[in-house]
Design a protein around this motif. Sequence first.
Motif, short mmCIF file in Angstrom:
data_model
loop_
_atom_site.label_atom_id
_atom_site.label_comp_id
_atom_site.label_asym_id
_atom_site.label_seq_id
_atom_site.Cartn_x
_atom_site.Cartn_y
_atom_site.Cartn_z
N GLU A 103 9.91 -4.25 -10.02
CA GLU A 103 8.71 -3.71 -10.66
C GLU A 103 7.50 -3.83 -9.73
OE1 GLU A 103 8.08 -5.50 -14.42
OE2 GLU A 103 9.84 -4.59 -15.37
N VAL A 104 6.68 -2.78 -9.73
CA VAL A 104 5.44 -2.77 -8.94
C VAL A 104 4.28 -2.96 -9.91
CG1 VAL A 104 4.00 -1.46 -7.34
CG2 VAL A 104 6.50 -1.17 -7.30
N PRO A 105 3.46 -3.99 -9.72
CA PRO A 105 2.36 -4.24 -10.66
C PRO A 105 1.42 -3.03 -10.78
CG PRO A 105 2.67 -6.11 -9.19
CD PRO A 105 3.54 -5.01 -8.67
N GLY A 106 1.16 -2.65 -12.00
CA GLY A 106 0.24 -1.54 -12.26
C GLY A 106 0.84 -0.17 -12.07
N ARG A 107 2.14 -0.06 -11.79
CA ARG A 107 2.79 1.24 -11.58
C ARG A 107 3.96 1.39 -12.57
NH1 ARG A 107 0.79 2.98 -6.50
NH2 ARG A 107 -1.16 1.78 -6.29
N ALA A 108 4.29 2.66 -12.85
CA ALA A 108 5.39 2.93 -13.77
C ALA A 108 6.74 2.95 -13.06
CB ALA A 108 5.16 4.27 -14.48
N TYR A 109 6.73 3.16 -11.74
CA TYR A 109 7.98 3.27 -10.99
C TYR A 109 8.39 1.91 -10.43
CZ TYR A 109 4.63 3.52 -7.11
OH TYR A 109 3.60 3.26 -6.22
N ARG A 110 9.61 1.85 -9.94
CA ARG A 110 10.13 0.66 -9.27
C ARG A 110 10.35 0.95 -7.79
NH1 ARG A 110 13.16 -3.25 -12.39
NH2 ARG A 110 12.68 -3.04 -14.62
N GLU A 111 10.43 -0.10 -7.00
CA GLU A 111 10.76 0.05 -5.58
C GLU A 111 12.06 -0.71 -5.29
OE1 GLU A 111 6.47 0.96 -3.49
OE2 GLU A 111 7.28 -1.07 -3.34
N ASP A 159 6.63 7.94 -13.69
CA ASP A 159 7.81 7.28 -13.11
C ASP A 159 8.40 8.15 -12.00
OD1 ASP A 159 9.76 5.44 -12.69
OD2 ASP A 159 10.87 5.84 -14.54
N MET A 160 9.22 7.53 -11.15
CA MET A 160 9.90 8.24 -10.06
C MET A 160 11.38 7.90 -10.08
SD MET A 160 7.45 7.73 -6.75
CE MET A 160 5.68 7.96 -6.81
N SER A 161 12.17 8.80 -9.55
CA SER A 161 13.59 8.49 -9.34
C SER A 161 13.69 7.52 -8.17
CB SER A 161 14.37 9.77 -9.06
OG SER A 161 14.00 10.30 -7.79
N PRO A 162 14.81 6.81 -8.01
CA PRO A 162 14.95 5.90 -6.88
C PRO A 162 14.75 6.57 -5.52
CG PRO A 162 16.66 5.46 -8.49
CD PRO A 162 15.95 6.70 -8.95
N ILE A 163 15.24 7.80 -5.37
CA ILE A 163 15.08 8.50 -4.09
C ILE A 163 13.63 8.88 -3.86
CG2 ILE A 163 15.68 10.62 -2.84
CD1 ILE A 163 18.46 10.43 -3.95
N GLN A 164 12.95 9.33 -4.91
CA GLN A 164 11.53 9.66 -4.76
C GLN A 164 10.73 8.42 -4.39
OE1 GLN A 164 10.79 11.45 -8.59
NE2 GLN A 164 10.87 13.53 -7.75
N SER A 165 11.02 7.30 -5.03
CA SER A 165 10.29 6.07 -4.77
C SER A 165 10.51 5.57 -3.35
CB SER A 165 10.70 4.99 -5.77
OG SER A 165 10.06 3.78 -5.48
N GLY A 166 11.74 5.70 -2.84
CA GLY A 166 12.05 5.15 -1.53
C GLY A 166 11.84 6.09 -0.37
N CYS A 167 11.99 7.41 -0.60
CA CYS A 167 12.00 8.36 0.51
C CYS A 167 10.73 9.20 0.61
CB CYS A 167 13.19 9.31 0.38
SG CYS A 167 14.80 8.49 0.27
N CYS A 168 10.00 9.38 -0.49
CA CYS A 168 8.89 10.34 -0.51
C CYS A 168 7.53 9.71 -0.29
CB CYS A 168 8.90 11.10 -1.83
SG CYS A 168 10.48 11.91 -2.20
N LYS A 169 7.45 8.39 -0.26
CA LYS A 169 6.17 7.70 -0.10
C LYS A 169 6.40 6.40 0.67
CE LYS A 169 6.42 4.82 -4.20
NZ LYS A 169 6.59 3.64 -3.35
N PRO A 170 5.38 5.86 1.27
CA PRO A 170 5.53 4.54 1.90
C PRO A 170 5.55 3.45 0.84
CG PRO A 170 3.27 5.29 2.07
CD PRO A 170 4.04 6.43 1.47
N PRO A 171 5.98 2.25 1.18
CA PRO A 171 5.93 1.15 0.20
C PRO A 171 4.51 0.93 -0.30
CG PRO A 171 7.29 0.55 2.09
CD PRO A 171 6.64 1.85 2.44
#
Length: 269
Positions: A103-111, A159-171
């Motif tokens: 979980e990322v604080p303050g965000r709906a998606y996970r990393e 929210d993002m899919s796992p691929i969107q979270s990992g591939c489409c943006k930096p950490p």
Amino acid sequence: MYRFSNTVIGFLNLFTLLASIPIIGGGLWMARSSTTCESFLQTPLLVVGFVVLIISLAGFIGACFNVAWALWVYLVVMLFLIGTLLALTLFGFVVTSHGSGVEVPGRAYREYHLENYSPWLRKRIKDPHYWMTIRSCILGSKTCGQILLWTPLDYLTKDMSPIQSGCCKPPTSCNYGASMMAQDADCYRWNNAPDVLCYECDSCKAGVLEDVRRDWHKLSVLNIVMIIVLIGIYSIGCCAFQNTKRAETDYPYGENRMSKVRPRWDFYW
């Protein structure tokens, strides 16, 4: 109930025989396609389609025409198929038991972090040839194009899919204003060019593995259902095999096999 099992096996295998045709057709159609993702999936489809075709044909011929050797082949291949599915299911549960999103604080998606997944999956995803295939699939799917128009508020609430979270943006932890601060290596791999983004990041590989983990869990549940169904069909097939063996001896079940002995009444006269 005599030969009832043969009839059931015949109808079941006729159904699976017809079902194997679109599977093989789909694999051949993918073989003609130029997209990497489809050609990557064609081999499993063709293998599954031809195995189902052969085993269904053997079971149909053996049950409907009383061919004992065809039913014997059918039962042997069916037993091998049950064992293979069972082994793959257990292997899938073992290699996908690790890993999940953070979980990322303050965000709906996970990393997702690569080190959280099993060594076998990490070794597989780090293979350059394999990763180039997956990377081409992600580019072809235009997954990242769906979030290019997001506003800063969208990144906070959607929210993002796992691929969107990992591939489409930096950490999310990356801070590009502080150049002297030690940061995640993925922060330096990121580039805002549409064909680069974070496709070479470990977070992107972790996002792919998370998708694989979820799909593998669904497939494992389906495999368990298939194993139960195949065991039931295998049991019926064993009864059909026994019926066929009895039919070959010309002595159906229930018939008296002792020939009548004519009394020699004239012996006493």
